[in-house]
Design an enzyme around this catalytic site. Structure first.
Site, mmCIF file in Angstrom:
data_model
loop_
_atom_site.group_PDB
_atom_site.id
_atom_site.type_symbol
_atom_site.label_atom_id
_atom_site.label_comp_id
_atom_site.label_asym_id
_atom_site.label_seq_id
_atom_site.Cartn_x
_atom_site.Cartn_y
_atom_site.Cartn_z
ATOM 1 N N LYS A 11 -5.552 -46.972 -10.218
ATOM 2 C CA LYS A 11 -6.150 -47.502 -8.981
ATOM 3 C C LYS A 11 -5.140 -48.376 -8.254
ATOM 4 C CE LYS A 11 -6.537 -51.999 -10.310
ATOM 5 N NZ LYS A 11 -5.644 -53.019 -9.844
ATOM 6 N N PRO A 99 2.673 -46.200 -14.744
ATOM 7 C CA PRO A 99 3.534 -47.314 -15.153
ATOM 8 C C PRO A 99 2.712 -48.421 -15.838
ATOM 9 C CG PRO A 99 4.056 -46.639 -12.917
ATOM 10 C CD PRO A 99 2.825 -45.872 -13.310
ATOM 11 N N ALA A 101 1.682 -52.197 -17.263
ATOM 12 C CA ALA A 101 1.679 -53.587 -16.774
ATOM 13 C C ALA A 101 2.162 -53.654 -15.330
ATOM 14 C CB ALA A 101 2.534 -54.485 -17.679
ATOM 15 N N ALA A 102 1.483 -52.910 -14.488
ATOM 16 C CA ALA A 102 1.961 -52.677 -13.129
ATOM 17 C C ALA A 102 0.972 -53.101 -12.048
ATOM 18 C CB ALA A 102 2.274 -51.190 -12.972
ATOM 19 N N GLY A 103 -0.251 -53.477 -12.442
ATOM 20 C CA GLY A 103 -1.287 -53.753 -11.443
ATOM 21 C C GLY A 103 -2.010 -52.498 -11.018
ATOM 22 N N ALA A 105 -4.105 -50.776 -13.318
ATOM 23 C CA ALA A 105 -5.219 -50.600 -14.269
ATOM 24 C C ALA A 105 -4.980 -49.460 -15.256
ATOM 25 C CB ALA A 105 -6.536 -50.398 -13.520
ATOM 26 N N GLY A 107 -4.196 -49.388 -18.539
ATOM 27 C CA GLY A 107 -4.927 -49.491 -19.806
ATOM 28 C C GLY A 107 -6.420 -49.344 -19.591
ATOM 29 N N SER A 108 -6.921 -49.926 -18.504
ATOM 30 C CA SER A 108 -8.362 -49.866 -18.230
ATOM 31 C C SER A 108 -8.823 -48.434 -17.961
ATOM 32 C CB SER A 108 -8.700 -50.720 -17.001
ATOM 33 O OG SER A 108 -8.327 -52.050 -17.219
ATOM 34 N N ASP A 141 -11.809 -54.477 -15.314
ATOM 35 C CA ASP A 141 -11.560 -53.320 -14.433
ATOM 36 C C ASP A 141 -12.140 -52.016 -14.996
ATOM 37 O OD1 ASP A 141 -10.230 -54.666 -12.433
ATOM 38 O OD2 ASP A 141 -8.216 -54.128 -13.107
HETATM 39 P P1 ATP Z 1 -4.653 -54.285 -14.406
HETATM 40 O O1 ATP Z 1 -4.291 -53.656 -13.093
HETATM 41 O O2 ATP Z 1 -6.024 -53.864 -14.939
HETATM 42 O O3 ATP Z 1 -4.411 -55.772 -14.476
HETATM 43 P P2 ATP Z 1 -2.118 -53.418 -15.398
HETATM 44 O O4 ATP Z 1 -1.872 -52.121 -14.697
HETATM 45 O O5 ATP Z 1 -1.466 -54.608 -14.793
HETATM 46 O O6 ATP Z 1 -3.662 -53.653 -15.522
HETATM 47 P P3 ATP Z 1 -1.769 -52.208 -17.997
HETATM 48 O O7 ATP Z 1 -0.871 -51.046 -17.746
HETATM 49 O O8 ATP Z 1 -3.199 -51.939 -18.248
HETATM 50 O O9 ATP Z 1 -1.611 -53.328 -16.869
HETATM 51 O O10 ATP Z 1 -1.119 -53.018 -19.218
HETATM 52 C C1 ATP Z 1 -1.507 -54.350 -19.505
HETATM 53 C C2 ATP Z 1 -1.239 -54.640 -20.963
HETATM 54 O O11 ATP Z 1 -2.136 -53.885 -21.760
HETATM 55 C C3 ATP Z 1 0.171 -54.262 -21.407
HETATM 56 O O12 ATP Z 1 0.747 -55.389 -21.968
HETATM 57 C C4 ATP Z 1 -0.020 -53.179 -22.446
HETATM 58 O O13 ATP Z 1 0.833 -53.326 -23.547
HETATM 59 C C5 ATP Z 1 -1.476 -53.317 -22.892
HETATM 60 N N1 ATP Z 1 -2.144 -52.029 -23.194
HETATM 61 C C6 ATP Z 1 -3.024 -51.808 -24.160
HETATM 62 N N2 ATP Z 1 -3.453 -50.534 -24.143
HETATM 63 C C7 ATP Z 1 -2.836 -49.923 -23.116
HETATM 64 C C8 ATP Z 1 -2.867 -48.600 -22.591
HETATM 65 N N3 ATP Z 1 -3.644 -47.646 -23.111
HETATM 66 N N4 ATP Z 1 -2.110 -48.343 -21.532
HETATM 67 C C9 ATP Z 1 -1.361 -49.326 -20.980
HETATM 68 N N5 ATP Z 1 -1.278 -50.562 -21.442
HETATM 69 C C10 ATP Z 1 -2.011 -50.886 -22.509
#
Ligand code: ATP
Length: 294
Positions: A11, A99, A101-103, A105, A107-108, A141
């Site tokens: 997202k 990617p 930890a990119a913003g 979502a 993992g979500s 999320d």
């Molecule tokens: P959001 O936008 O919900 O804040 P994000 O895109 O910033 O999430 P993610 O890619 O979800 O971040 O990664 C956040 C953390 O979750 C990372 O430190 C990662 O190691 C951990 N993580 C656990 N499970 C997963 C997964 N299935 N995919 C990605 N990251 C994961």
């Protein structure tokens, strides 16, 4: 043995505002969420085991995420096994393309895909709403990722309101190789005295009118006040795409991903080509994508 393959879409936040804080520390948000075409693929396989204790295995081609119980995917599977008394062996093969930890979502959306796959395999009468309630404690999320499409997300992410589909466009998605600590971004925002808020209601109106350039004018993310200061390349990337015909370019979530919205695909493709050829940005992820609707 039964198997389900699901695509888990990322997202972006067309709008993101922070409007308060609960007593337990969770921030109250108003976010316009939009599903996009960049996705992971999960293959969920369920096999019966004679002695009835659930066993969850995770395989992935990514070296950037935890593969033990800390992975959100494994967490989601444990929650489902507990809730529906599942005693099988569940194997999840995660092809990671979003990617990390990119913003976005990432993992979500993977967790949401597991909730939905195990619902379809073991408890098909469970509604999306029930699944969202079960998923919320794992991540704010995740309820949105179960719903997808264009939505207003309020509260801590549990109040979801369906919006008309955001007008279709061409999207460039970029992520600089920088780690952002989401908790720290929110804490720093809390310490700011007064700051401008994006016009989320105006953004909703423009989306409802199907007005792409009006929507682009109203896109905004309050967290950019913090992450943009810490990671100056975010502003440089936005300027790069604005100089090449984007109608808007903003950060998603707590960053550091940046999206640029284009009306014409050829302009977007050309801008991305130039971006990839620019030495300053050679270590960035970059992709061309579009909105996804449900
Ligand atoms: P959001 O936008 O919900 O804040 P994000 O895109 O910033 O999430 P993610 O890619 O979800 O971040 O990664 C956040 C953390 O979750 C990372 O430190 C990662 O190691 C951990 N993580 C656990 N499970 C997963 C997964 N299935 N995919 C990605 N990251 C994961």
């Amino acid at each position: 043995m039964r198997q389900i393959i699901r695509e888990a879409y990322a997202k972006i936040n067309l709008g993101l505002d922070v409007v308060g804080r609960r007593e337990d520390g969770y921030h109250l948000v108003r976010m316009i969420m939009q599903e996009i075409g960049v996705h992971d693929t999960l293959t969920v396989t369920a096999a019966g085991v004679p002695e009835g204790a659930p066993l969850i295995r995770l395989k992935t081609d990514s070296t950037e995420i935890p593969i033990g119980p800390d992975n959100l995917v494994s967490h989601a599977a444990y929650i489902m096994c507990e809730a529906f008394d599942i005693r099988d062996e569940i194997t999840i093969d995660l092809q990671k393309r979003i990617p990390v930890a990119a913003g976005l979502a990432g993992g979500s959306t993977d967790a949401a895909a597991v909730f939905m796959a195990l619902r379809d395999l073991y408890a098909p009468s469970v509604t999306d709403g029930q699944l969202q309630e079960l998923a919320l404690p794992l991540g704010a999320d995740i309820p949105y990722c179960i719903a997808g499409g264009t939505r207003l997300s309020e509260g801590i992410g549990e109040k979801l309101i369906r919006l008309p589909d955001a007008p279709q466009c061409c999207l460039v998605l970029v992520k600089p190789p920088v780690a952002v600590n989401t908790g720290m971004v929110y804490r720093t925002l809390d310490s700011l005295a007064g700051y401008p808020h994006p016009d989320i209601d105006g953004l909703i109106d423009r989306i409802a009118a199907g007005d792409l350039t009006g929507m682009a004018d109203k896109c905004g993310n309050v967290l950019e006040l913090v992450t943009g200061q810490l990671v100056p390349v975010i502003g440089q990337i936005e300027q790069f795409f604005m100089d090449r015909g984007a109608v808007c370019s903003k950060m998603s979530g707590s960053g550091p991903s940046v999206f640029a919205i284009y009306q014409e695909e050829e302009k977007a493709a050309q801008a991305l080509r130039e971006f990839k050829e620019t030495a300053d940005f050679s270590d960035c992820y970059g992709a061309l994508t579009q909105f996804v609707y449900r």
